[in-house]
Design a protein around this motif. Structure first.
Motif, PDB file in Angstrom:
ATOM      1  N   VAL A  66      69.550  -0.852  12.713  1.00 38.62           N
ATOM      2  CA  VAL A  66      70.827  -0.161  12.612  1.00 38.62           C
ATOM      3  C   VAL A  66      70.574   1.318  12.463  1.00 38.62           C
ATOM      4  O   VAL A  66      69.872   1.752  11.565  1.00 38.62           O
ATOM      5  CB  VAL A  66      71.631  -0.660  11.400  1.00 38.62           C
ATOM      6  N   ARG A  90      71.218   5.102  11.502  1.00 40.21           N
ATOM      7  CA  ARG A  90      71.935   5.810  10.452  1.00 40.21           C
ATOM      8  C   ARG A  90      72.371   7.159  10.994  1.00 40.21           C
ATOM      9  O   ARG A  90      71.558   7.964  11.406  1.00 40.21           O
ATOM     10  CB  ARG A  90      71.028   6.022   9.232  1.00 40.21           C
ATOM     11  N   ARG A 114      80.707   0.286   0.974  1.00 37.85           N
ATOM     12  CA  ARG A 114      80.267  -1.004   1.523  1.00 37.85           C
ATOM     13  C   ARG A 114      78.839  -0.855   2.057  1.00 37.85           C
ATOM     14  O   ARG A 114      78.540   0.102   2.796  1.00 37.85           O
ATOM     15  CB  ARG A 114      81.201  -1.448   2.647  1.00 37.85           C
ATOM     16  N   LEU A 132      75.684  -0.831   4.301  1.00 37.95           N
ATOM     17  CA  LEU A 132      75.559  -0.766   5.752  1.00 37.95           C
ATOM     18  C   LEU A 132      74.955  -2.059   6.285  1.00 37.95           C
ATOM     19  O   LEU A 132      74.168  -2.722   5.601  1.00 37.95           O
ATOM     20  CB  LEU A 132      74.679   0.418   6.145  1.00 37.95           C
ATOM     21  N   ARG A 183      72.579  -4.679   7.867  1.00 37.92           N
ATOM     22  CA  ARG A 183      71.117  -4.719   7.955  1.00 37.92           C
ATOM     23  C   ARG A 183      70.657  -5.115   9.357  1.00 37.92           C
ATOM     24  O   ARG A 183      69.524  -4.831   9.746  1.00 37.92           O
ATOM     25  CB  ARG A 183      70.558  -5.717   6.933  1.00 37.92           C
ATOM     26  N   MET A 232      77.270  -6.768  11.799  1.00 35.35           N
ATOM     27  CA  MET A 232      78.156  -5.760  12.368  1.00 35.35           C
ATOM     28  C   MET A 232      79.429  -6.418  12.904  1.00 35.35           C
ATOM     29  O   MET A 232      79.569  -7.649  12.887  1.00 35.35           O
ATOM     30  CB  MET A 232      77.414  -4.978  13.455  1.00 35.35           C
ATOM     31  N   ARG A 242      81.707   6.839   9.625  1.00 34.04           N
ATOM     32  CA  ARG A 242      81.085   5.653   9.031  1.00 34.04           C
ATOM     33  C   ARG A 242      81.441   4.385   9.797  1.00 34.04           C
ATOM     34  O   ARG A 242      80.657   3.429   9.826  1.00 34.04           O
ATOM     35  CB  ARG A 242      81.519   5.536   7.562  1.00 34.04           C
ATOM     36  N   GLN A 296      78.856   2.966  12.227  1.00 36.09           N
ATOM     37  CA  GLN A 296      77.684   2.264  11.736  1.00 36.09           C
ATOM     38  C   GLN A 296      77.926   0.767  11.535  1.00 36.09           C
ATOM     39  O   GLN A 296      76.986   0.008  11.292  1.00 36.09           O
ATOM     40  CB  GLN A 296      77.227   2.892  10.415  1.00 36.09           C
ATOM     41  N   PHE A 297      79.193   0.355  11.648  1.00 35.48           N
ATOM     42  CA  PHE A 297      79.537  -1.052  11.439  1.00 35.48           C
ATOM     43  C   PHE A 297      79.870  -1.774  12.741  1.00 35.48           C
ATOM     44  O   PHE A 297      80.127  -2.978  12.723  1.00 35.48           O
ATOM     45  CB  PHE A 297      80.711  -1.166  10.472  1.00 35.48           C
TER      46      PHE A 297
END
Length: 290
Positions: free
Chosen positions: A3, A5, A158, A160, A162, A167, A192, A195-196
């Motif tokens: 993932v 960042r 929350r 992030l 892994r 996701m 943000r 990232q999900f």
């Protein structure tokens, strides 16, 4: 798959933004009274958050007393639930479902033949349209959950994901961004979300938008702001890798569906609080991207 960042700023919690919700809304609240109460408390809580950020304890105490004199959080909570109830047309996910049906979403190649994963930030109910569709594995979070089916959690805190399995295919931010009290915090929240979201899950012959973001804000945030209009919103979202594919502007709300492409992200782009339209009647809603 690892993932990535993004961003160099520690995300800010939104605990001073959207207040908690009350489980049993008062049926006696009229539509006009509901709107007035929500607007008043929203403005007071925004001012309170700003005073606390400045370290102005006297002003913060004064604002808290004013909030309490208006009935405190309980009156706000009643109005918030009532204003977003189904009888007031408050289930914004109904429009999301309509849009997805026009975009051929049943033909999407779902990971491991499982349901699409949806993260609903600021969830009020586990019985809205997207939950009833049986097409999604829904994760619901809210700052102050009133249901066992809604996880009490701050999106900005929350953990992030892994890996890709943690996701999501869709994120819903319905009437959430406008409760973040600071312009930079709103930009941080939008950044943000990236990232999900999973990598693209489209099949070659599908027009489905996944991964995507469903964003709903009060219409004046984009139609009557000194610092934000739809063009600037599109620029901000574009810098994050989002492309608008659906929109609807009603007298009260602005609804958007954005498809996400990680490869289109412009990590170096920043957006400051710059006036785009003058006028005494304009509001100060803004999004700052750091």
């Amino acid at each position: 798959m690892g993932v990535k960042r993004k961003g160099h700023h520690r995300p800010t919690a939104i605990s001073h933004g959207r207040p908690p919700q009350f489980q049993k809304p008062a049926a006696s609240l009229s539509s006009k009274a509901t709107r007035t109460l929500i607007r008043s408390h929203h403005q007071l809580h925004k001012a309170l958050a700003q005073a606390k950020a400045r370290g102005d304890h006297a002003k913060a105490k004064s604002l808290q007393l004013e909030i309490d004199s208006h009935g405190g959080l309980e009156s706000y909570q009643q109005a918030s639930i009532k204003g977003q109830s189904s009888e007031r047309g408050g289930d914004t996910s109904r429009l999301l479902m309509e849009w997805l049906r026009t975009l051929d979403f049943p033909n999407v190649t779902v990971h491991d033949k499982q349901k699409m994963r949806l993260l609903e930030v600021g969830a009020l109910s586990a019985n809205n349209a997207c939950s009833r569709s049986s097409l999604f594995d829904v994760t619901r979070i809210d700052l102050h959950s009133q249901s066992a089916e809604i996880l009490q959690q701050d999106f900005m805190k929350r953990p992030l994901p892994r890996n890709e399995n943690e996701m999501f295919d869709i994120i819903s931010l319905s009437l959430v961004l406008n409760y973040v009290p600071e312009a930079a915090g709103r930009g941080d929240m939008l950044r943000r979300t990236c990232q999900f979201l999973r990598p693209s899950s489209k099949s070659a012959d599908s027009s489905a938008p996944f991964p995507c973001l469903f964003l709903v804000v009060p219409a004046p945030c984009v139609t009557n702001s000194r610092y934000l209009n739809e063009s600037k919103l599109s620029d901000v979202m574009g810098a994050l890798g989002y492309t608008m594919i659906k929109k609807k502007i009603s007298p009260k709300l602005a609804y958007y569906l954005w498809t996400y492409d990680h490869d289109a992200t412009k990590n170096d782009d920043t957006f400051k609080k710059v006036e785009v339209a003058g006028g005494a009647s304009k509001n100060n809603f803004a999004i700052v991207l750091r």
